[in-house]
Design a protein around this motif. Sequence first.
Motif, PDB file in Angstrom:
ATOM      1  N   SER A 283       0.840  -1.188   0.000  1.00 28.62           N
ATOM      2  CA  SER A 283       0.000   0.000   0.000  1.00 28.62           C
ATOM      3  C   SER A 283       0.878   1.243   0.000  1.00 28.62           C
ATOM      4  N   ASP A 284       0.299   2.388  -0.353  1.00 28.70           N
ATOM      5  CA  ASP A 284       1.040   3.631  -0.398  1.00 28.70           C
ATOM      6  C   ASP A 284       1.420   4.082   1.002  1.00 28.70           C
ATOM      7  N   MET A 285       2.442   4.948   1.065  1.00 28.19           N
ATOM      8  CA  MET A 285       2.957   5.447   2.338  1.00 28.19           C
ATOM      9  C   MET A 285       2.481   6.875   2.552  1.00 28.19           C
ATOM     10  N   VAL A 286       2.134   7.212   3.793  1.00 25.30           N
ATOM     11  CA  VAL A 286       1.668   8.552   4.139  1.00 25.30           C
ATOM     12  C   VAL A 286       2.495   9.048   5.321  1.00 25.30           C
ATOM     13  N   ASN A 287       3.129  10.213   5.161  1.00 24.54           N
ATOM     14  CA  ASN A 287       3.881  10.785   6.266  1.00 24.54           C
ATOM     15  C   ASN A 287       3.053  11.872   6.941  1.00 24.54           C
ATOM     16  N   ALA A 288       2.997  11.833   8.267  1.00 24.38           N
ATOM     17  CA  ALA A 288       2.145  12.743   9.024  1.00 24.38           C
ATOM     18  C   ALA A 288       2.809  14.083   9.285  1.00 24.38           C
ATOM     19  N   GLY A 289       4.164  14.132   9.244  1.00 26.35           N
ATOM     20  CA  GLY A 289       4.878  15.375   9.527  1.00 26.35           C
ATOM     21  C   GLY A 289       6.112  15.483   8.672  1.00 26.35           C
ATOM     22  N   LEU A 290       7.132  16.167   9.189  1.00 30.44           N
ATOM     23  CA  LEU A 290       8.404  16.241   8.483  1.00 30.44           C
ATOM     24  C   LEU A 290       8.965  14.835   8.297  1.00 30.44           C
ATOM     25  N   LEU A 291       9.534  14.586   7.131  1.00 37.33           N
ATOM     26  CA  LEU A 291      10.035  13.241   6.823  1.00 37.33           C
ATOM     27  C   LEU A 291      11.434  13.326   6.247  1.00 37.33           C
ATOM     28  N   SER A 292      12.353  12.524   6.818  1.00 38.40           N
ATOM     29  CA  SER A 292      13.695  12.376   6.264  1.00 38.40           C
ATOM     30  C   SER A 292      13.942  10.908   5.971  1.00 38.40           C
ATOM     31  N   LEU A 293      14.356  10.623   4.752  1.00 36.25           N
ATOM     32  CA  LEU A 293      14.767   9.276   4.347  1.00 36.25           C
ATOM     33  C   LEU A 293      16.260   9.326   4.061  1.00 36.25           C
ATOM     34  N   ILE A 294      17.043   8.500   4.754  1.00 37.08           N
ATOM     35  CA  ILE A 294      18.495   8.560   4.651  1.00 37.08           C
ATOM     36  C   ILE A 294      19.030   7.153   4.424  1.00 37.08           C
ATOM     37  N   ALA A 295      19.880   6.994   3.403  1.00 41.55           N
ATOM     38  CA  ALA A 295      20.483   5.690   3.106  1.00 41.55           C
ATOM     39  C   ALA A 295      21.854   5.909   2.476  1.00 41.55           C
ATOM     40  N   GLY A 296      22.714   4.918   2.579  1.00 46.38           N
ATOM     41  CA  GLY A 296      24.062   5.024   2.034  1.00 46.38           C
ATOM     42  C   GLY A 296      24.199   4.502   0.627  1.00 46.38           C
ATOM     43  N   SER A 297      23.293   3.640   0.188  1.00 46.73           N
ATOM     44  CA  SER A 297      23.456   2.986  -1.118  1.00 46.73           C
ATOM     45  C   SER A 297      22.198   3.055  -1.968  1.00 46.73           C
TER      46      SER A 297
ATOM     47  N   ILE B 157      17.911   4.759  -2.483  1.00 49.70           N
ATOM     48  CA  ILE B 157      16.555   4.614  -1.979  1.00 49.70           C
ATOM     49  C   ILE B 157      15.643   4.290  -3.155  1.00 49.70           C
ATOM     50  N   GLN B 158      14.861   3.219  -3.001  1.00 47.20           N
ATOM     51  CA  GLN B 158      13.921   2.796  -4.038  1.00 47.20           C
ATOM     52  C   GLN B 158      12.502   2.908  -3.500  1.00 47.20           C
ATOM     53  N   LEU B 159      11.695   3.673  -4.209  1.00 45.64           N
ATOM     54  CA  LEU B 159      10.301   3.850  -3.814  1.00 45.64           C
ATOM     55  C   LEU B 159       9.416   3.153  -4.841  1.00 45.64           C
ATOM     56  N   HIS B 160       8.846   2.022  -4.421  1.00 47.14           N
ATOM     57  CA  HIS B 160       7.977   1.241  -5.298  1.00 47.14           C
ATOM     58  C   HIS B 160       6.500   1.447  -4.958  1.00 47.14           C
ATOM     59  N   ASN B 161       6.244   2.305  -3.983  1.00 50.16           N
ATOM     60  CA  ASN B 161       4.894   2.751  -3.646  1.00 50.16           C
ATOM     61  C   ASN B 161       4.906   4.268  -3.567  1.00 50.16           C
ATOM     62  N   SER B 162       3.768   4.876  -3.769  1.00 49.23           N
ATOM     63  CA  SER B 162       3.691   6.329  -3.675  1.00 49.23           C
ATOM     64  C   SER B 162       3.847   6.776  -2.228  1.00 49.23           C
ATOM     65  N   LEU B 163       4.395   7.983  -2.076  1.00 49.20           N
ATOM     66  CA  LEU B 163       4.577   8.597  -0.772  1.00 49.20           C
ATOM     67  C   LEU B 163       3.872   9.941  -0.786  1.00 49.20           C
ATOM     68  N   SER B 164       3.009  10.182   0.177  1.00 47.29           N
ATOM     69  CA  SER B 164       2.264  11.437   0.191  1.00 47.29           C
ATOM     70  C   SER B 164       2.212  12.004   1.596  1.00 47.29           C
TER      71      SER B 164
END
Length: 199
Positions: A1-15, A17-24
């Motif tokens: 299912s799609d992802m929903v962020n309720a507030g400020l969002l930080s995504l951090i990775a070293g190698s 980031i793959q988003l295979h679902n929508s983020l809203s």
Amino acid sequence: SDMVNAGLLSLIAGSGIQLHNSLSGASTNKAVVINCDSDSDGSGTLTVSATKTVNSNKGAIVITAWDMDLSGGLQAGTMAISIHGSQSSQTIGLGSSPKDMTMTGAELSRVSAEGGVQVGNFVSGDMTVNGISAANSGNMAGLVTLAAAKDDAQVTFATATSTIHSLTVQADNGIKVQSNIVTTLGAIRLDGDMDNGSD
């Protein structure tokens, strides 16, 4: 299912980031910060799958990456999108000129921000712009800022005409205009010596 962020969002990775679902965003005016190459080793690509979107719901989107793979879209509504490389002096290609980070015309067409789009920053290396069509830039309704501000960095408009709504270009050591630049709504501002130095 799609992802929903309720507030400020930080995504951090070293190698990467793959988003295979929508983020809203569930709330407006909450920034989305994505760092795909936090160790700056040149292995971090942001991938957004086809038909999927990162929609900040009128929040700023800030992306740090080695490369971009946008089969899906980025949507910031009335706010701005900032995209820059993960390494100092990293080269950037927009349109039909592959570089360390490459965003094709098709990928650029999936970037939507009324508040402006900035590509590159104070540590970015050479940038080449080649053949961005009106359709490619059509969703970037605000000012587009291209910055290659690392010492001796240049911006080159190469080969084919590029068409953008409104454009500011900043470079440390010159802007090479080898093809036509067209703006459809606003002015063109070129600053080839943004540090006012003797490069």
